[in-house]
Design a protein around this motif. Structure first.
Motif, PDB file in Angstrom:
ATOM      1  N   LEU A 169    -114.585 -21.140   2.578  1.00 26.04           N
ATOM      2  CA  LEU A 169    -114.372 -22.130   1.514  1.00 26.04           C
ATOM      3  C   LEU A 169    -115.427 -21.988   0.417  1.00 26.04           C
ATOM      4  O   LEU A 169    -115.113 -22.068  -0.784  1.00 26.04           O
ATOM      5  N   GLU A 170    -116.677 -21.779   0.841  1.00 24.56           N
ATOM      6  CA  GLU A 170    -117.728 -21.582  -0.157  1.00 24.56           C
ATOM      7  C   GLU A 170    -117.477 -20.324  -0.980  1.00 24.56           C
ATOM      8  O   GLU A 170    -117.698 -20.308  -2.197  1.00 24.56           O
ATOM      9  N   LEU A 171    -116.995 -19.245  -0.284  1.00 24.77           N
ATOM     10  CA  LEU A 171    -116.688 -18.009  -1.004  1.00 24.77           C
ATOM     11  C   LEU A 171    -115.554 -18.226  -2.002  1.00 24.77           C
ATOM     12  O   LEU A 171    -115.614 -17.748  -3.145  1.00 24.77           O
ATOM     13  N   HIS A 172    -114.521 -18.964  -1.561  1.00 26.01           N
ATOM     14  CA  HIS A 172    -113.400 -19.242  -2.462  1.00 26.01           C
ATOM     15  C   HIS A 172    -113.860 -20.063  -3.670  1.00 26.01           C
ATOM     16  O   HIS A 172    -113.479 -19.776  -4.815  1.00 26.01           O
ATOM     17  N   ALA A 173    -114.683 -21.068  -3.384  1.00 31.50           N
ATOM     18  CA  ALA A 173    -115.209 -21.881  -4.495  1.00 31.50           C
ATOM     19  C   ALA A 173    -116.068 -21.038  -5.429  1.00 31.50           C
ATOM     20  O   ALA A 173    -115.999 -21.172  -6.662  1.00 31.50           O
ATOM     21  N   ALA A 174    -116.875 -20.134  -4.834  1.00 35.81           N
ATOM     22  CA  ALA A 174    -117.710 -19.265  -5.669  1.00 35.81           C
ATOM     23  C   ALA A 174    -116.854 -18.323  -6.509  1.00 35.81           C
ATOM     24  O   ALA A 174    -117.160 -18.060  -7.682  1.00 35.81           O
ATOM     25  N   GLU A 175    -115.755 -17.793  -5.896  1.00 34.92           N
ATOM     26  CA  GLU A 175    -114.871 -16.914  -6.661  1.00 34.92           C
ATOM     27  C   GLU A 175    -114.205 -17.666  -7.812  1.00 34.92           C
ATOM     28  O   GLU A 175    -114.086 -17.144  -8.929  1.00 34.92           O
ATOM     29  N   LEU A 176    -113.756 -18.901  -7.522  1.00 39.20           N
ATOM     30  CA  LEU A 176    -113.165 -19.700  -8.600  1.00 39.20           C
ATOM     31  C   LEU A 176    -114.180 -19.962  -9.710  1.00 39.20           C
ATOM     32  O   LEU A 176    -113.864 -19.869 -10.905  1.00 39.20           O
ATOM     33  N   LYS A 177    -115.390 -20.271  -9.278  1.00 36.15           N
ATOM     34  CA  LYS A 177    -116.429 -20.519 -10.278  1.00 36.15           C
ATOM     35  C   LYS A 177    -116.733 -19.254 -11.073  1.00 36.15           C
ATOM     36  O   LYS A 177    -116.943 -19.304 -12.293  1.00 36.15           O
ATOM     37  N   ASN A 178    -116.723 -18.097 -10.364  1.00 31.21           N
ATOM     38  CA  ASN A 178    -116.952 -16.830 -11.066  1.00 31.21           C
ATOM     39  C   ASN A 178    -115.843 -16.551 -12.076  1.00 31.21           C
ATOM     40  O   ASN A 178    -116.105 -16.075 -13.192  1.00 31.21           O
ATOM     41  N   LYS A 179    -114.583 -16.859 -11.671  1.00 33.38           N
ATOM     42  CA  LYS A 179    -113.473 -16.657 -12.606  1.00 33.38           C
ATOM     43  C   LYS A 179    -113.624 -17.564 -13.824  1.00 33.38           C
ATOM     44  O   LYS A 179    -113.393 -17.144 -14.963  1.00 33.38           O
ATOM     45  N   GLU A 180    -113.994 -18.818 -13.560  1.00 31.17           N
ATOM     46  CA  GLU A 180    -114.200 -19.738 -14.687  1.00 31.17           C
ATOM     47  C   GLU A 180    -115.321 -19.246 -15.596  1.00 31.17           C
ATOM     48  O   GLU A 180    -115.203 -19.283 -16.829  1.00 31.17           O
ATOM     49  N   MET A 181    -116.387 -18.766 -14.959  1.00 25.35           N
ATOM     50  CA  MET A 181    -117.505 -18.259 -15.759  1.00 25.35           C
ATOM     51  C   MET A 181    -117.104 -17.002 -16.527  1.00 25.35           C
ATOM     52  O   MET A 181    -117.524 -16.804 -17.678  1.00 25.35           O
ATOM     53  N   GLU A 182    -116.271 -16.135 -15.877  1.00 23.90           N
ATOM     54  CA  GLU A 182    -115.795 -14.948 -16.589  1.00 23.90           C
ATOM     55  C   GLU A 182    -114.921 -15.339 -17.779  1.00 23.90           C
ATOM     56  O   GLU A 182    -115.018 -14.741 -18.859  1.00 23.90           O
ATOM     57  N   GLN A 183    -114.058 -16.360 -17.570  1.00 22.89           N
ATOM     58  CA  GLN A 183    -113.227 -16.823 -18.681  1.00 22.89           C
ATOM     59  C   GLN A 183    -114.090 -17.412 -19.794  1.00 22.89           C
ATOM     60  O   GLN A 183    -113.857 -17.156 -20.993  1.00 22.89           O
ATOM     61  N   GLU A 184    -115.079 -18.198 -19.388  1.00 17.11           N
ATOM     62  CA  GLU A 184    -115.993 -18.749 -20.388  1.00 17.11           C
ATOM     63  C   GLU A 184    -116.750 -17.639 -21.106  1.00 17.11           C
ATOM     64  O   GLU A 184    -116.964 -17.700 -22.324  1.00 17.11           O
ATOM     65  N   LEU A 185    -117.138 -16.606 -20.320  1.00 21.23           N
ATOM     66  CA  LEU A 185    -117.834 -15.477 -20.935  1.00 21.23           C
ATOM     67  C   LEU A 185    -116.927 -14.746 -21.919  1.00 21.23           C
ATOM     68  O   LEU A 185    -117.360 -14.356 -23.018  1.00 21.23           O
ATOM     69  N   LEU A 186    -115.642 -14.577 -21.530  1.00 25.92           N
ATOM     70  CA  LEU A 186    -114.696 -13.922 -22.429  1.00 25.92           C
ATOM     71  C   LEU A 186    -114.507 -14.739 -23.711  1.00 25.92           C
ATOM     72  O   LEU A 186    -114.509 -14.186 -24.822  1.00 25.92           O
ATOM     73  N   ASN A 187    -114.358 -16.058 -23.533  1.00 25.22           N
ATOM     74  CA  ASN A 187    -114.225 -16.919 -24.716  1.00 25.22           C
ATOM     75  C   ASN A 187    -115.477 -16.866 -25.577  1.00 25.22           C
ATOM     76  O   ASN A 187    -115.405 -16.832 -26.815  1.00 25.22           O
ATOM     77  N   SER A 188    -116.620 -16.838 -24.897  1.00 29.51           N
ATOM     78  CA  SER A 188    -117.876 -16.767 -25.650  1.00 29.51           C
ATOM     79  C   SER A 188    -117.983 -15.450 -26.410  1.00 29.51           C
ATOM     80  O   SER A 188    -118.455 -15.409 -27.552  1.00 29.51           O
ATOM     81  N   LYS A 189    -117.507 -14.348 -25.757  1.00 26.78           N
ATOM     82  CA  LYS A 189    -117.529 -13.053 -26.445  1.00 26.78           C
ATOM     83  C   LYS A 189    -116.627 -13.073 -27.673  1.00 26.78           C
ATOM     84  O   LYS A 189    -116.981 -12.548 -28.738  1.00 26.78           O
ATOM     85  N   LYS A 190    -115.423 -13.684 -27.502  1.00 25.25           N
ATOM     86  CA  LYS A 190    -114.517 -13.772 -28.649  1.00 25.25           C
ATOM     87  C   LYS A 190    -115.147 -14.584 -29.775  1.00 25.25           C
ATOM     88  O   LYS A 190    -115.106 -14.197 -30.950  1.00 25.25           O
ATOM     89  N   LYS A 191    -115.722 -15.727 -29.387  1.00 22.14           N
ATOM     90  CA  LYS A 191    -116.366 -16.552 -30.410  1.00 22.14           C
ATOM     91  C   LYS A 191    -117.529 -15.814 -31.054  1.00 22.14           C
ATOM     92  O   LYS A 191    -117.741 -15.899 -32.268  1.00 22.14           O
TER      93      LYS A 191
END
Length: 350
Positions: A188-210
């Motif tokens: 469960l912790e790994l799944h939560a960490a993966e979800l958080k990593n995906k969110e952070m990757e999406q935020e990073l992608l948005n930040s790169k676009k911005k």
């Protein structure tokens, strides 16, 4: 009157932590209008008995001499215990200081009791763990004839892996249920960490676009700024040139004005007629234009009389001729009207 300092900076021995007041407890205050007595400067804490007498004279009415003496004794013993073989620093001996030190003594003793209880509890737990380990080892040795020395190299490696896994998973015991629960929690912790990593990757992608858009905008702004600077430089050069030309024209105009004035003075001194001056000539030209316009209007009026005969008899002859022509035209007009009327009647009959 100003209250004396509570305590000077007491330096504890190396390795000893200063006791803290319990949370929510405030230092006691003296009654209103009562000043805390002070010892003369340079007196040491060894004169606590003499300070005790002064404190009894000016201290709180609610405290008895025996209670204050007991406080002083506890404080003295606690300070000696705290500073061990080092001398006790000097401090102002008054009711407020004694009360504060007494609170520190109580808190220190309470903390020491808590620490001793914690140590005893840890010792008891360690003894229980040792007893349980001895029991399990005896069970393995006597019942299953297993011991760490009797295991093979592979078995020892598996046992070490099992122990390491249990330590990493932080299981309560070595049962399968504990392992499964711990692995489930880690999953469960790994799944939560993966979800958080995906969110952070999406935020990073948005930040790169911005960031890319911001960099492009910054580059465009820099280009626009360069253009504006170039335009300003050109305009400044033009403005400077215009200012120079304006100054030149001003100087030239002033020079011409001076020359004209000098020339007028020379002409005046030479006896020149004022009617030949420029202003007089301009006025005469304006008058001439007005007269020419009036002459055009008069000529238009005279054109109406140019066809008239030069004497009265010829004029009468002309008038008679005009009357005859008018009569002839009237007769022709009457005949044409009669013909048109006759034609219309014929047309109606048909």
């Amino acid at each position: 009157m100003a209250q004396p300092a509570l305590l000077p900076a007491l330096q504890l021995p190396a390795g000893r932590a200063a006791p803290q007041l319990p949370a929510g407890r405030a230092a006691p205050q003296l009654p209103a209008g009562r000043a805390a007595p002070q010892l003369p400067a340079g007196r040491a804490a060894r004169t606590l008995s003499a300070g005790n007498a002064g404190m009894e004279a000016g201290g709180s009415r609610r405290e008895t001499a025996a209670f204050v003496r007991e406080k002083v004794q506890r404080i003295t013993s606690w300070l000696k215990k705290t500073f061990e073989n080092q001398p006790v620093p000097e401090f102002n001996v008054n009711a407020q200081t004694i009360n504060l030190l007494h609170m520190l003594v109580e808190y220190s003793e309470e903390r020491e009791r808590d620490v001793s209880f914690l140590i005893e509890d840890m010792k008891q737990r360690a003894a229980e763990y040792d007893a349980e380990a001895e029991y399990l080892q005896s069970v393995l040795t006597e019942s299953l004839d297993l011991s760490p020395s009797s295991l093979s190299k592979e078995g020892t490696a598996h046992l070490k892996t099992l122990v390491d896994s249990a330590m990493i998973l932080e299981v309560e015991d070595l049962s399968l249920i504990s392992f499964f629960c711990a692995m489930n929690d880690r999953s469960l912790e790994l799944h939560a960490a993966e979800l958080k990593n995906k969110e952070m990757e999406q935020e990073l992608l948005n930040s790169k676009k911005k960031l890319t858009a911001t960099l492009l905008l910054e580059e465009q702004l820099e280009k626009d700024l360069e253009k504006v600077k170039t335009h300003l430089e050109i305009e400044e050069a033009k403005s400077e040139s215009r200012l120079q030309n304006l100054q030149f024209l001003k100087d030239k105009s002033e020079d011409l004005r001076i020359r004209i004035k000098i020339a007028e003075e020379k002409l005046t001194t030479s006896g020149l007629n004022q009617s030949l001056m420029h202003e007089s000539l301009v006025n005469l030209s304006e008058k001439l234009d007005g007269m020419q316009k009036e002459m055009v209007h008069v000529k238009r009026k005279l054109d109406c009389y140019l066809d008239l005969p030069p004497n009265l008899s010829l004029a009468r002859v002309k008038v008679e001729e005009a009357k005859r022509e008018l009569n002839a035209l009237e007769e022709k007009f009457s005949k044409k009207i009669e013909m048109l009327t006759h034609d219309m009647l014929e047309t109606r009959r048909l």
